[in-house]
Design an enzyme around this catalytic site. Structure first.
Site, PDB file in Angstrom:
ATOM      1  CG  HIS A   1      44.154-153.935 -99.071  1.00  0.00           C
ATOM      2  ND1 HIS A   1      44.085-153.403-100.321  1.00  0.00           N
ATOM      3  CD2 HIS A   1      45.454-154.052 -98.773  1.00  0.00           C
ATOM      4  CE1 HIS A   1      45.306-153.203-100.773  1.00  0.00           C
ATOM      5  NE2 HIS A   1      46.155-153.586 -99.854  1.00  0.00           N
TER       6      HIS A   1
ATOM      7  NE  ARG B   1      53.985-139.438 -80.955  1.00  0.00           N
ATOM      8  CZ  ARG B   1      53.779-140.673 -80.496  1.00  0.00           C
ATOM      9  NH1 ARG B   1      52.662-140.975 -79.854  1.00  0.00           N
ATOM     10  NH2 ARG B   1      54.678-141.621 -80.686  1.00  0.00           N
TER      11      ARG B   1
ATOM     12  NE  ARG C   1      57.608-135.406 -79.319  1.00  0.00           N
ATOM     13  CZ  ARG C   1      57.455-136.501 -80.050  1.00  0.00           C
ATOM     14  NH1 ARG C   1      58.218-137.556 -79.843  1.00  0.00           N
ATOM     15  NH2 ARG C   1      56.530-136.556 -80.985  1.00  0.00           N
TER      16      ARG C   1
ATOM     17  CD  GLU D   1      62.942-138.852 -80.947  1.00  0.00           C
ATOM     18  OE1 GLU D   1      62.013-139.583 -81.300  1.00  0.00           O
ATOM     19  OE2 GLU D   1      62.816-137.628 -80.784  1.00  0.00           O
TER      20      GLU D   1
ATOM     21  CG  ASN E   1      57.750-145.344 -82.214  1.00  0.00           C
ATOM     22  OD1 ASN E   1      57.718-146.475 -81.767  1.00  0.00           O
ATOM     23  ND2 ASN E   1      56.851-144.421 -81.900  1.00  0.00           N
ATOM     24  CG  ASP E   2      61.924-141.138 -84.799  1.00  0.00           C
ATOM     25  OD1 ASP E   2      61.848-141.445 -86.005  1.00  0.00           O
ATOM     26  OD2 ASP E   2      61.223-140.242 -84.280  1.00  0.00           O
TER      27      ASP E   2
ATOM     28  NE  ARG F   1      58.122-143.450 -86.881  1.00  0.00           N
ATOM     29  CZ  ARG F   1      57.990-142.654 -85.830  1.00  0.00           C
ATOM     30  NH1 ARG F   1      59.042-141.989 -85.359  1.00  0.00           N
ATOM     31  NH2 ARG F   1      56.850-142.526 -85.221  1.00  0.00           N
TER      32      ARG F   1
ATOM     33  CB  CYS G   1      57.428-142.149 -74.725  1.00  0.00           C
ATOM     34  SG  CYS G   1      58.697-141.309 -75.678  1.00  0.00           S
TER      35      CYS G   1
HETATM   36  C1  PEP Z   1      59.515-142.331 -80.990  1.00  0.00           C
HETATM   37  O1  PEP Z   1      60.222-141.972 -81.935  1.00  0.00           O
HETATM   38  O2  PEP Z   1      59.583-143.477 -80.477  1.00  0.00           O
HETATM   39  C2  PEP Z   1      58.524-141.398 -80.417  1.00  0.00           C
HETATM   40  C3  PEP Z   1      57.878-141.689 -79.312  1.00  0.00           C
HETATM   41  O3  PEP Z   1      58.306-140.266 -81.104  1.00  0.00           O
HETATM   42  P1  PEP Z   1      57.373-140.172 -82.420  1.00  0.00           P
HETATM   43  O4  PEP Z   1      56.757-141.548 -82.621  1.00  0.00           O
HETATM   44  O5  PEP Z   1      56.382-139.111 -82.164  1.00  0.00           O
HETATM   45  O6  PEP Z   1      58.369-139.842 -83.483  1.00  0.00           O
HETATM   46 MG    MG Z   2      60.279-139.844 -82.485  1.00  0.00          MG
END
Ligand code: PEP
Ligand code: MG
Length: 836
Positions: A458, A565, A601, A695, A718-719, A729, A766
């Site tokens: 860790h 965000r 957003r 996303e 990310n999503d 994730r 993003c």
């Molecule tokens: C994403 O999903 O890539 C994104 C930018 O939104 P968040 O990470 O806030 O879900």
């Molecule tokens: Mg997202």
């Protein structure tokens, strides 16, 4: 009421009619599967201690607890039947786990009426859970009052312990593969022990040529069972089949373990070069400076003969203080969205409650030890077991235990973390702990060297996260280096150079200076727009969560805010912000960005993002539920309020609105219409630009239709990775595979750009992929024209853009779509556009 060393009379913990187990309205208790005992149908509302002893287990929901009497008998007291379903409501625990209690002491207060109304029965159980060592004789008549004699516990003779009476009643065994991440270390082993304790059968685990009783945590851990190993579990006794089933379920239930890097643990390297200690890189970097050694707390010999109650209380208080410190570290990590830090300290919190530690420490205190020594010894016993296994992952968890040892000792001794170090020092230690590392990083330490430790520990994860060069497994020699000696730490190569020449010293300075210079150059040009060598303009904006971060982004050269965000603007509060407050918050972000545009957003709660002031209905699959724009379905008022606040910022043309989690065109059309209505109501002639996040795969596949009605598209990788790859994730075990370089993701990005181009719309990214310089050429090549990155990376990403040829990126990146894996894409990117 101890009659002699072994026999004991239990007094009634409740007042009421007495029942034999066979008359209890619950099959498991009635069958004796949990152990022999007796039941009382209570007329009073408080459970009392049936003897002197230590509370060794308390159900989270307060409806059951186990006491260990001074003769070793363990007695479970369970209030009512199926009362676990009340989830703690109606129960007030008056003692804590680990507390020493006296016979007759009040333990749990409960709401008699509520249990009678909501549960199957009020009948409460008193069960002897270690029946292999003791047997019971009933003493009570048909009814008892609190404090009256209830049961006599008699120790079995040695012969009968060796050959338990129910040995012949049943025997079962089965092979099972261990799925617990990291193997059967403290927490899973504690779970196994707890499961086994629920049955009267004797359960054992067999691995290789070793066996251990499931009653012994140390014994279980001592088997050294790793993840994926196959073990045999055997049960002997009248409830053998049931015990076996429960144990198999517990053995193969994967517990979410603290997040670690892949297990790449090198054996300790051999020092071959004179004047150089060779270790293993835990976090790269090249630094030089004085080497200063840190030492842990050493205790003087224990004088013994301490008053147990006092020492137990001291330990209790210290543990609670450390718990609350860890909780606040956790809270900070959560606010900063630092998942790694959060996982590590959540594991510490769990370890702090490990019954093996608490039992051992309480046991030693009862034998006269001081709280300090009892705690140290309990930890060291566990560490020795873990280390003797010769398995690096187990050994590294020992360091987490040592962290807790130091923290609790420091609290018991009233000491603060007290190392005053000059900035720029390189610190050496036997093995540092995660909390040491946080302190050192705050003191501007330049590097870390450890005699022990592993690259997956860790502390290594934290060092990487903080960019603090760190080498582990350097061997004990590192502790002999004179305090203050000048050294060079070449962490990427695992080297500690003990006697660097002046020339080497100068060279390190030169390399560091060159890196610094490069960074300065990037920073110096960061305010300029970024164009590729063939003149394609790429906007490099910033992802921010507050006006303070927007300020940092602006100073670092952001061309705008690519993603605000908004859900994080109001995280640490209990009441919802009103329209006015929201307007101020959005305006502050606009004001921090000079004349640049800001993409705001709309609130994206649900899934992993929760707000205290906005409790959402519990959902079976929250990530697939009412999150993002879908919230408008259930709370249109919230979205209306936010849109009104957004429409009042000034100047409105610098504000662009972005909708999260859109999956169909209608969602966009409805919001557009609502926005128009609100503009009319506010007498606005101007409309802000409206974009959608791409996303979810559906949005990427529908990009062309969405682009017809949207002003821009912004890809949330990310999503998009989570939903395309069907991998959480935040899943520690899948972290390396939720990779946005996956060709499937690249195809969706390509399709999004192509769809947007048909309507002349621009596309941004993003998600985290935008901040990865390895991905910059691919995104530019696929047609992305805006990258929204973390504020500190703006200079670096702009620099990367300036060294790219967009036409070449276009040509090469489309070839990547045909590759077969994320790994292959990464390799190809390194090949086409190497990162220096
Ligand atoms: C994403 O999903 O890539 C994104 C930018 O939104 P968040 O990470 O806030 O879900
Ligand atoms: Mg997202």
């Amino acid at each position: 009421m101890s009659n002699n060393n072994n026999d004991l009379t239990l007094s009634a913990p409740l007042t009421g009619p007495v029942l034999t187990l066979g008359n209890v309205p619950d099959d498991v208790f009635a069958s004796g599967a949990m152990g022999d005992g007796i039941a009382i149908d209570p007329l009073n509302d408080c459970l009392h201690a049936p003897c002197d002893g230590v509370i060794i287990h308390v159900a989270r929901t307060g409806h059951a607890l186990t006491i260990r009497a001074d003769n070793g008998a363990e007695v479970l007291m369970h209030v009512g039947i199926d009362t676990v379903e009340l989830n703690g409501e109606g129960f007030a625990l008056l003692v804590k786990n680990g507390a020493r209690v006296s016979q007759g002491q009040a333990l749990v207060q409960f709401d008699l009426d509520r249990i009678a109304r909501q549960c199957k029965s009020l009948v409460s159980l008193i069960i002897l859970t270690n029946g292999e060592r003791f047997q019971l004789r009933a003493l009570a008549g048909q009814a008892v009052k609190v404090g009256q004699p209830l049961l006599q516990i008699v120790a079995r003779s040695a012969a009968s312990v060796e050959a338990p009476v129910d040995n012949s009643a049943g025997e079962a065994s089965v092979h099972v593969r261990i799925t617990h991440r990291g193997g059967l270390h403290a927490r899973p082993a504690a779970l196994i022990r707890k499961t086994a304790q629920g049955f009267s059968s004797q359960a054992q685990l067999h691995f290789g040529d070793k066996s251990a009783s499931c009653d012994s945590l140390i014994g279980l851990m001592g088997l050294g069972i790793g993840e994926g190993d196959e073990v045999r579990v055997s049960c002997r006794g009248k409830d053998a089949e049931a015990a076996l089933q429960a144990l198999v379920a517990a053995l193969s239930a994967a517990i979410k373990e603290a997040h670690h890097a892949p297990a790449v643990v090198a054996p300790r390297p051999v020092n071959t070069e004179v004047g150089v200690l060779q270790g293993v890189c835990a976090a790269p970097g090249l630094v030089c400076g004085p080497l200063l050694r840190l030492t842990g707390i050493e205790l003087p010999d224990d004088t013994g003969n301490h008053v147990a109650d006092e020492q137990l209380q001291r330990l209790d208080v210290a543990l609670e203080q450390v718990r609350s410190e860890i909780r606040s570290t956790l809270e900070h990590a959560r606010q900063r969205k630092n998942v790694e830090e959060e996982d590590i300290f959540a594991a510490h919190l769990a370890l702090l409650d490990d019954p093996a530690l608490l039992d051992a420490a309480t046991g030693a205190i009862e034998h006269g030890s001081a709280a300090t020594h009892a705690w140290r010894d309990a930890i060291q016993t566990q560490c020795a077991v873990l280390q003797a296994l010769g398995k690096p992952l187990f050994a590294e968890r020992a360091n987490d235990l040592r962290d807790l040892q130091q923290r609790v000792l420091r609290t018991l001794l009233g000491e603060a973390w007290h190392f005053e170090l000059p900035a720029g020092a390189i610190v050496s230690a036997h093995e540092l702990t995660p909390s040491d590392l946080l302190q050192l990083s705050a003191q501007q330490t330049a590097g870390i060297c450890m005699a022990e430790g592993g690259a997956t520990s860790h502390v290594a994860i934290l060092a990487r996260g903080k960019g603090l060069p760190c080498v582990v497994a350097l061997g004990p020699e590192v502790l002999d280096v004179p305090h203050g000696q000048r050294v060079v730490l070449d962490a990427a190569n695992g080297r500690l150079e003990l006697a660097p020449s002046d020339a080497r010293h100068a060279e390190v300075h030169q390399i560091r200076d060159a890196q610094k210079l490069r960074r300065q150059q990037q920073q110096a040009q960061s305010q300029q727009p970024a164009h590729t060598t063939d003149g394609v303009s790429i906007e490099v904006a910033a992802n921010v969560a507050s006006s303070a971060e927007a300020q940092v982004a602006f100073e670092n050269g952001a061309d705008g805010v690519g993603l605000l965000r908004t859900e994080f603007l109001f995280v640490d509060r209990r009441t919802a912000p009103d329209e006015q407050e929201q307007r101020h918050a959005y305006q502050a972000v606009l004001d921090a960005m000079g004349d640049k545009s800001v993409i705001i957003r709309t609130i994206d709660v649900g899934g992993d993002k929760q707000l205290d002031y906005l409790p959402l209905p519990v959902e079976a699959n929250p990530v697939l539920g009412l999150r993002g724009i879908r919230m408008a379905q259930v709370r249109p008022d919230l979205l209306d309020q936010q849109l009104r606040a957004l429409l009042q910022v000034c100047p409105l043309e610098r504000c662009r609105i972005l909708l999260p989690m859109v999956s169909e065109v209608d969602e966009l059309l409805q919001i557009r219409q609502r926005l128009d209505e609100l503009c009319v109501a506010l007498e606005l002639t101007q409309r802000p630009e409206l974009g959608v996040m791409i996303e979810v795969p559906a949005a990427a596949l529908m990009a062309e239709q969405l682009a017809k009605h949207a002003d821009f598209l912004s890809i949330g990788t990310n999503d998009l990775s989570q939903y395309t790859l069907a991998m959480d994730r935040d899943h520690a075990g899948l972290a390396a595979r939720v990779d946005a370089f996956h060709p499937a993701l690249l195809r969706l990005i390509a399709q999004t750009c192509a769809g947007a181009a048909k309507h002349g719309r621009w596309v941004g990214v993003c998600g985290a992929l935008a901040s990865d310089p390895l991905a910059t050429p691919v995104l530019v090549g696929l047609g992305v024209s805006e990258l929204s990155v973390s504020p500190l990376q703006i200079g670096e990403i702009k620099d990367r853009v300036r060294h790219l040829d967009a036409a070449q990126c276009r040509q090469l990146s489309h070839g990547l779509l045909d590759l077969s894996s994320a790994k292959a894409v990464r390799q190809a990117c390194q090949h086409h556009w190497p990162l220096s």
